[in-house]
Design an enzyme around this catalytic site. Structure first.
Site, PDB file in Angstrom:
ATOM      1  CE  LYS A  97      72.462 -46.784  66.666  1.00 26.02           C
ATOM      2  NZ  LYS A  97      72.502 -46.460  65.457  1.00 26.02           N
ATOM      3  CE1 TYR A 133      77.615 -44.402  65.209  1.00 23.24           C
ATOM      4  CE2 TYR A 133      76.776 -43.328  67.127  1.00 23.24           C
ATOM      5  CZ  TYR A 133      76.754 -44.515  66.245  1.00 23.24           C
ATOM      6  OH  TYR A 133      75.918 -45.571  66.393  1.00 23.24           O
ATOM      7  CG  ASN A 141      69.756 -47.710  63.255  1.00 18.94           C
ATOM      8  OD1 ASN A 141      70.241 -47.236  64.416  1.00 18.94           O
ATOM      9  ND2 ASN A 141      70.552 -47.600  62.492  1.00 18.94           N
ATOM     10  CG  HIS A 148      77.172 -49.202  67.360  1.00 20.98           C
ATOM     11  ND1 HIS A 148      77.443 -48.640  66.277  1.00 20.98           N
ATOM     12  CD2 HIS A 148      78.076 -49.640  67.917  1.00 20.98           C
ATOM     13  CE1 HIS A 148      79.016 -48.774  66.197  1.00 20.98           C
ATOM     14  NE2 HIS A 148      79.360 -49.522  67.206  1.00 20.98           N
ATOM     15  CD  GLU A 162      82.608 -49.332  67.735  1.00 22.16           C
ATOM     16  OE1 GLU A 162      81.812 -50.075  67.843  1.00 22.16           O
ATOM     17  OE2 GLU A 162      82.495 -48.457  66.502  1.00 22.16           O
TER      18      GLU A 162
HETATM   19  P1  RTP Z   1      75.861 -48.373  63.624  1.00 19.48           P
HETATM   20  O1  RTP Z   1      77.460 -47.706  63.496  1.00 19.48           O
HETATM   21  O2  RTP Z   1      74.895 -47.606  64.315  1.00 19.48           O
HETATM   22  O3  RTP Z   1      75.904 -49.711  63.823  1.00 19.48           O
HETATM   23  O4  RTP Z   1      75.029 -48.388  62.269  1.00 19.48           O
HETATM   24  P2  RTP Z   1      75.785 -49.243  60.856  1.00 19.48           P
HETATM   25  O5  RTP Z   1      76.990 -49.353  61.098  1.00 19.48           O
HETATM   26  O6  RTP Z   1      74.510 -49.775  60.328  1.00 19.48           O
HETATM   27  O7  RTP Z   1      75.519 -47.664  59.939  1.00 19.48           O
HETATM   28  P3  RTP Z   1      76.574 -46.531  59.934  1.00 19.48           P
HETATM   29  O8  RTP Z   1      77.043 -46.155  58.128  1.00 19.48           O
HETATM   30  O9  RTP Z   1      77.674 -46.730  60.640  1.00 19.48           O
HETATM   31  O10 RTP Z   1      75.861 -45.177  60.250  1.00 19.48           O
HETATM   32  C1  RTP Z   1      75.616 -44.845  61.714  1.00 19.48           C
HETATM   33  C2  RTP Z   1      74.465 -44.453  62.056  1.00 19.48           C
HETATM   34  O11 RTP Z   1      74.134 -43.281  61.459  1.00 19.48           O
HETATM   35  C3  RTP Z   1      72.725 -43.328  60.893  1.00 19.48           C
HETATM   36  N1  RTP Z   1      72.570 -43.161  59.667  1.00 19.48           N
HETATM   37  N2  RTP Z   1      71.839 -42.015  59.054  1.00 19.48           N
HETATM   38  N3  RTP Z   1      70.257 -40.827  57.198  1.00 19.48           N
HETATM   39  C4  RTP Z   1      71.154 -41.745  57.026  1.00 19.48           C
HETATM   40  O12 RTP Z   1      71.329 -41.750  55.622  1.00 19.48           O
HETATM   41  C5  RTP Z   1      71.821 -42.301  57.708  1.00 19.48           C
HETATM   42  N4  RTP Z   1      73.000 -43.225  57.297  1.00 19.48           N
HETATM   43  C6  RTP Z   1      73.271 -43.474  58.607  1.00 19.48           C
HETATM   44  C7  RTP Z   1      72.083 -44.617  61.638  1.00 19.48           C
HETATM   45  O13 RTP Z   1      71.285 -44.375  62.713  1.00 19.48           O
HETATM   46  C8  RTP Z   1      73.172 -45.455  61.523  1.00 19.48           C
HETATM   47  O14 RTP Z   1      73.125 -46.614  62.482  1.00 19.48           O
HETATM   48 MG    MG Z   2      78.759 -48.172  61.897  1.00 22.32          MG
END
Ligand code: RTP
Ligand code: MG
Length: 137
Positions: free
Chosen positions: A9, A49, A112, A115, A126
């Site tokens: 990212k 997303y 973070n 992804h 993807e």
């Molecule tokens: P990613 O898709 O980016 O690999 O991350 P992830 O699966 O670990 O998390 P996901 O639930 O898919 O959320 C996508 C991205 O959204 C942001 N996020 N912010 N503020 C919040 O509560 C929150 N929750 C998620 C994070 O940057 C996350 O990577």
């Molecule tokens: Mg995710």
């Protein structure tokens, strides 16, 4: 052999840790089958997303993902989807296990570092979103 999609990212690209993150993959049995740097448009980020479009963090997430270039890669190996998620660590870096990419390189839950696809089905979608077949070796 399984394939998954990784995005380094904008925060991690800006910090100059692209090589260190790719090394985590290569040192842990994930081969880099394709990689490129690009600047996402707002539409790209919204489409990528789309599953999160009703979530309160969606606008911030899109703005963050377009804030600078990203590095997208296809990673290949045994159990590549799960292995990449393990190497990444928890979404919130404060909850990420020691030695994971997010524990070592991420700032906060928004910025973070990486992804990774969360299922084999999404990995295929993807990978197709970012790469033509001839770009993957
Ligand atoms: P990613 O898709 O980016 O690999 O991350 P992830 O699966 O670990 O998390 P996901 O639930 O898919 O959320 C996508 C991205 O959204 C942001 N996020 N912010 N503020 C919040 O509560 C929150 N929750 C998620 C994070 O940057 C996350 O990577
Ligand atoms: Mg995710």
């Amino acid at each position: 052999m399984e394939q998954t999609l990784s995005i380094i990212k904008p925060d991690a690209v800006a910090k100059g840790v692209v090589g260190k993150i790719l090394d985590r993959f290569e040192s842990n049995g994930l081969r880099v089958a394709a990689t490129k740097m690009l600047q996402l448009s707002r539409k790209d980020a919204q489409d990528f997303y789309a599953v999160h479009k009703e979530r309160p963090f969606f606008t911030d997430l899109v703005e963050f993902m377009v804030s600078g270039p990203v590095v997208v890669s296809v990673l290949e190996g045994e159990n590549a989807v799960a292995k990449n998620r393990d190497l990444m660590g928890a979404t919130n870096p404060q909850e990420a296990a020691a030695g994971t990419i997010r524990a070592d390189f991420a700032e906060n839950i928004d910025a973070n570092a990486v992804h990774g696809s969360d299922s084999l089905e999404n990995a295929e979608i993807e990978i197709r979103f970012f790469f033509a077949q001839r770009e993957i070796s």
